[in-house]
Every structure is written in structure tokens, then in C-alpha cells.
Design an enzyme around this catalytic site. Structure first.
Site, short mmCIF file in Angstrom:
data_model
loop_
_atom_site.label_atom_id
_atom_site.label_comp_id
_atom_site.label_asym_id
_atom_site.label_seq_id
_atom_site.Cartn_x
_atom_site.Cartn_y
_atom_site.Cartn_z
N ASN A 1 -3.68 -0.49 1.11
CA ASN A 1 -2.29 -0.71 1.55
C ASN A 1 -2.20 -2.09 2.19
OD1 ASN A 1 -2.83 -0.46 4.49
ND2 ASN A 1 -3.45 1.59 3.88
N ASP B 1 -3.80 8.13 2.90
CA ASP B 1 -3.62 9.58 2.98
C ASP B 1 -4.43 10.32 1.92
OD1 ASP B 1 -1.92 9.64 5.18
OD2 ASP B 1 -0.20 9.09 3.94
N LYS C 1 -17.88 1.69 -13.87
CA LYS C 1 -16.59 1.06 -14.08
C LYS C 1 -15.86 1.76 -15.23
CE LYS C 1 -14.45 -3.25 -15.24
NZ LYS C 1 -14.60 -4.38 -16.11
N PRO D 1 -8.99 13.23 5.47
CA PRO D 1 -8.81 13.86 6.79
C PRO D 1 -7.84 13.02 7.61
CG PRO D 1 -10.94 12.74 6.66
CD PRO D 1 -10.34 12.72 5.29
N ASP D 2 -7.03 13.68 8.42
CA ASP D 2 -6.12 12.97 9.32
C ASP D 2 -6.86 12.79 10.65
OD1 ASP D 2 -4.18 12.29 11.21
OD2 ASP D 2 -2.61 13.22 10.01
N PHE E 1 0.21 5.87 15.82
CA PHE E 1 1.27 5.00 15.31
C PHE E 1 2.04 5.76 14.24
CE2 PHE E 1 0.97 0.62 16.87
CZ PHE E 1 -0.06 0.80 17.78
N LYS F 1 6.50 13.55 14.15
CA LYS F 1 5.09 13.24 13.86
C LYS F 1 4.22 13.43 15.12
CE LYS F 1 4.37 10.16 10.59
NZ LYS F 1 4.36 8.88 9.90
N LYS G 1 1.14 15.94 14.94
CA LYS G 1 -0.24 15.46 15.06
C LYS G 1 -0.87 15.95 16.37
CE LYS G 1 0.05 11.99 11.74
NZ LYS G 1 -0.90 11.40 10.83
N1 CTP Z 1 -3.68 8.53 10.63
C1 CTP Z 1 -4.99 8.94 10.69
N2 CTP Z 1 -5.60 9.44 9.59
C2 CTP Z 1 -4.94 9.57 8.44
C3 CTP Z 1 -3.59 9.18 8.36
C4 CTP Z 1 -2.98 8.65 9.47
O1 CTP Z 1 -5.61 8.79 11.76
N3 CTP Z 1 -5.56 10.07 7.41
C5 CTP Z 1 -3.02 8.03 11.84
C6 CTP Z 1 -2.62 6.57 11.79
O2 CTP Z 1 -3.65 5.75 12.30
C7 CTP Z 1 -1.39 6.56 12.66
C8 CTP Z 1 -0.80 7.92 12.47
O3 CTP Z 1 -1.83 8.74 11.95
O4 CTP Z 1 -1.73 6.45 14.02
C9 CTP Z 1 0.38 8.03 11.56
O5 CTP Z 1 0.18 7.38 10.36
P1 CTP Z 1 1.30 7.40 9.26
O6 CTP Z 1 0.81 6.77 8.02
O7 CTP Z 1 2.60 6.91 9.84
O8 CTP Z 1 1.52 8.96 9.08
P2 CTP Z 1 1.04 9.96 8.02
O9 CTP Z 1 0.25 11.01 8.68
O10 CTP Z 1 0.40 9.28 6.88
O11 CTP Z 1 2.45 10.60 7.62
P3 CTP Z 1 3.45 10.20 6.45
O12 CTP Z 1 2.73 9.34 5.49
O13 CTP Z 1 3.83 11.53 5.93
O14 CTP Z 1 4.59 9.51 7.15
#
Ligand code: CTP
Length: 402
Positions: free
Chosen positions: A208, A276, A286, A303-304, A323, A337, A341
Site C-alpha cells: 500500500n 489486511d 516466479k 492477523p489484526d 490509527f 473501529k 478493536k
Molecule cells: N492494524 C493492525 N493489523 C492489521 C490491520 C490494521 O494492527 N492487520 C491496525 C493499524 O495499524 C491501525 C488500525 O489497525 O492502527 C486500523 O487500521 P485500518 O486499516 O484503518 O483498519 P482495518 O482494520 O484495516 O479496517 P478497514 O480496512 O475495514 O477500515
């Protein structure tokens, strides 16, 4: 002011040694007493006479100088100061320090001292980025050595990049900071930053647009308040703060491992733009163009990390900051969120392309916590970082649980 402070200044053998003459002058202007030590190599760049004239004192040069041993042994010399400063800290001196070698006066003093040590590295950019130097720097950080710089810029050798010694006034400021206990001193804070790269095959990946600028600025601001920072970064455009403990990762799974290894911490700031999804069907080889049509990628959820840490039943950091990168309905989405979270604060920003925030130098954020919504005006990412670090310091001073 550094009135009454005694600085043992070890001058290493690099072209930047000439700047230490100005450093000595500046330190004395601030009221510090400077005892200079010259390595053999340093004498190729500055003369003992000029150093001694500026310091207004004797210059120490040789481990086996019997007169000095009679006057003051090297062990005693290493202990008289309030701080030992190494400038320029060459790759060689850093390697000696990391290994604990003691084969000349400078390295012996560094091994024998019980006072804080601050180093100002200076070397060619390739030398600074060499894995050996990176290992040594990491070791020194773990040993509690403080760093100032190196800065990025044009170098005497004609190359460009990090490796320039910090300017004398920056070194003086870093020395002063060592004597001031910032409000976050004694706090260990984890910061995730940058994008993650999720491989499709050995040469391709999904990523990204995160530059790592905001996470880097936050780490610097927290350190300026005295925090010890573990900086876990994906492949970012912006170099990590040189004086943080840096853990470099590529993928979300690697970042998860690094986050777990960094715990326990007093606070976690999750500024990384973690992917994500990863490619579940990533190939070891390759992918080739084939006559059978386009490759089909299947995905798995990553994993989140923010959620995982926020919801830890044991050992959860007392403060978890996430964030929220949103493109519409920022406050509503970010508020939801934060609850989803389980983090304490969420720093929400609008990353729609028109704002120029993702990859840009400015940010406009809204900080949401259990008490409400705090809208900050648009400002530089450095200012956002400083304000966030101050808010974190404030939180801990109010919690008063140090
Ligand atoms: N984050 C994380 N691990 C992930 C995805 C996100 O730790 N796999 C953390 C980011 O560092 C940030 C927060 O979660 O602090 C929110 O990230 P964001 O991309 O806005 O949220 P998502 O959980 O991806 O939700 P969405 O894409 O549905 O908005």
C-alpha cells in the site's frame, strides 16, 4: 546549560573529527568541562594541540602513558565524567564497543566507564548501512548506549545518505537531553510503522502507499520525551529513527511476531498500514505467463495486530493507540473501529486521495477516546507526532502509576 557537567569526549578518526573542535567550544560555552581523548586515527584529522587549546586542558592519547597513569589511572579517568561522548563514532569504534574490545585508551575507557555513553556516528553511507554496522548499532542500543544521528546528506566522500555526523549544536542538545529526564523516561513504547509487503511470488508483492513518515515521526517524538522506543517497521520510504531499537519486517505475520516479542510495553502505538490480506496461494517460484490464462490469487486474512494486543487478557499494555485510515464518514467509522478493536485511543485520518495525506508530509487527525472526539487542525506529521507524544506523556502523568 551544562554548568558543572563534565564531558569525557572521545574523538574518533574520521573526517568529521574537525567538527569536534566546534563541539568543544560549544560545550564550554554552555559551562561544561571537557576532557578530550584522541584515538590514534583521530590525530590524522585534528592535532592534539588544537584540541587541548580549545578544551583548555590536557589531551589524553595513549593507554600506556605512564605520566597519566601516575596522575590519573584510566579507570579513574573513565569515571570522573558525567557523560562519555564519542564523536565522531567511526564504524571501527562502534565495532570495538559492541565487541567489548579494550586495546587502546578510548576503547578501554568505554569498557571501564559506569557513566552514560552517547555516540555521534559518522561514516560512509554504505558502511553505516552494512549489516555488520547495523548489528553493532543494535547491540550498542541494547547495551544502553544513546545515539545522536547520523544525519542524511551530502558526504565528504561524494555520496549521499545517512552517515554524516550530527552538527555540534545537535550533539550539545542530545547531551543536555541526557541530563533531563523527559516525562516518558522509564517508559517502553512499541510503535508499528510503514506498510507491509505480502508476497505473490518471490519477485512480486501486494503493498500500500504508506511511507512510514507518521510512524517515524511518532517514534522520534516519543524518544524526545524520554521514552525507550521499539520501532517495528515494514519496508517504508522514510528511514527509521537512528536512535530507536529498530525491528525490520516485511509481512504482517513477521510484524505479528515482532510485536509479540517486544511485549511487555507501557504503550503500543499502531501506526503501521498492515495489509489486511495476504496471498494464500503465494508461490515459491516466479509465476509464469501461461497460455491457460491469468493467474488466480486466493487470499487469507492477516492477523489484526492492534486488535490482538488490545484484547490481550494478560499483559495488555496500559495504553493502546490505533490509527484509522478512512476515506469517508471518518469520525463515525473511527469511533466504531475503536470499539471493535478494543484500543484506548484511535487517531483517525482521512486518506482519500484529494487530502494528499497518504505519502504526504501533513496530516489532519481526530483523536477519539472513551471521553469523546478531539479534532486537531491540519499540521505537519512531525507536529501531529509531537502533540500525540505530549498527550501520551500527559496520560501517564495523570495515571500517576509509574
Ligand atoms: N492494524 C493492525 N493489523 C492489521 C490491520 C490494521 O494492527 N492487520 C491496525 C493499524 O495499524 C491501525 C488500525 O489497525 O492502527 C486500523 O487500521 P485500518 O486499516 O484503518 O483498519 P482495518 O482494520 O484495516 O479496517 P478497514 O480496512 O475495514 O477500515
Amino acid at each position: 546549560m551544562l554548568t558543572g557537567k563534565h564531558v569525557l569526549l572521545i574523538i574518533g578518526g574520521g573526517i568529521a573529527a574537525f567538527k569536534t573542535l566546534d563541539l568543544i567550544r560549544r560545550l564550554r560555552e554552555q559551562g561544561a568541562q571537557v576532557t578530550p581523548i584522541l584515538t590514534k586515527a583521530a590525530e590524522e584529522f585534528v592535532t592534539p594541540l588544537s584540541v587541548s587549546a580549545l578544551a583548555g586542558t590536557k589531551v589524553y592519547r595513549d593507554l600506556f602513558d605512564l605520566t597519566d597513569e601516575a596522575e590519573m589511572g584510566h579507570i579513574q579517568l573513565s569515571r570522573v565524567a558525567d557523560i562519555v561522548v564519542v564523536a565522531p563514532a567511526t564504524a571501527d569504534l562502534m565495532a570495538k564497543m559492541a565487541q567489548g574490545l579494550a586495546n587502546d585508551l578510548a576503547s578501554t575507557l568505554l569498557l571501564a566507564t559506569d557513566t552514560p555513553v552517547l555516540i555521534a556516528p559518522a561514516m560512509n553511507v554504505r558502511m553505516w548501512e552494512h549489516p555488520a554496522t547495523r548489528r553493532n548499532a543494535e547491540q550498542l542500543r541494547q547495551d544502553g548506549v544513546a545515539f545522536v544521528g547520523p544525519n542524511a546528506g551530502d558526504m565528504a566522500c561524494g555520496e549521499f545518505g545517512p552517515g554524516r555526523m550530527s552538527e555540534p549544536l545537535e550533539i550539545v542538545a542530545a547531551i543536555s537531553q541526557q541530563f533531563e529526564k523527559g516525562p516518558l523516561s522509564g517508559r517502553k513504547i512499541l510503535v508499528t510503522s510503514g506498510p507491509t509487503h505480502e508476497p505473490i511470488d518471490p519477485v512480486r508483492y501486494i503493498a500500500n502507499r504508506s511511507s512510514g513518515a507518521q510512524g517515524t515521526a511518532i517514534a522520534k517524538a516519543l524518544m524526545a520525551q524520554g521514552a525507550e522506543v521499539v520501532f517495528i517497521t515494514g519496508p517504508a520510504d522514510v528511514p527509521p529513527p537512528p536512535d530507536a531499537q529498530v525491528v525490520r519486517v516485511e509481512t504482517a505475520l513477521e510484524m505479528q511476531e515482532a510485536v509479540r516479542a517486544a511485549l511487555p510495553v507501557d504503550a503500543g502505538v499502531f501506526a503501521a498500514a498492515v495489509a489486511d490480506w495476504r496471498v494464500a496461494s503465494a508461490s515459491d517460484q516466479k509465476l509464469k505467463k501461461s497460455l491457460d490464462g491469468l493467474p488466480v490469487l486466493s487470499f487469507a486474512e492477516n492477523p489484526d495486530l492492534l486488535r490482538e494486543v488490545s484484547r490481550m487478557s494478560e499483559g495488555r499494555p496500559p495504553l493502546v493507540v490505533g490509527f484509522a485510515a478512512e476515506t469517508d464518514d471518518v469520525v463515525a467509522h473511527a469511533t466504531a473501529k475503536r470499539i471493535r478493536k478494543g484500543c484506548d485511543w484511535i487517531v483517525a485520518n482521512d486518506v482519500s486521495p484529494a487530502t494528499g495525506i497518504m505519502g504526504g508530509s501533513e496530516n489532519a487527525v481526530t483523536v477519539i477516546d472513551a471521553n469523546g472526539v478531539d479534532v486537531w487542525p491540519r499540521m505537519s506529521k512531525d507536529q501531529v507526532a509531537q502533540r500525540l507524544a505530549a498527550r501520551i506523556a500527559d496520560h501517564f502523568s495523570q495515571a500517576g502509576d509509574h
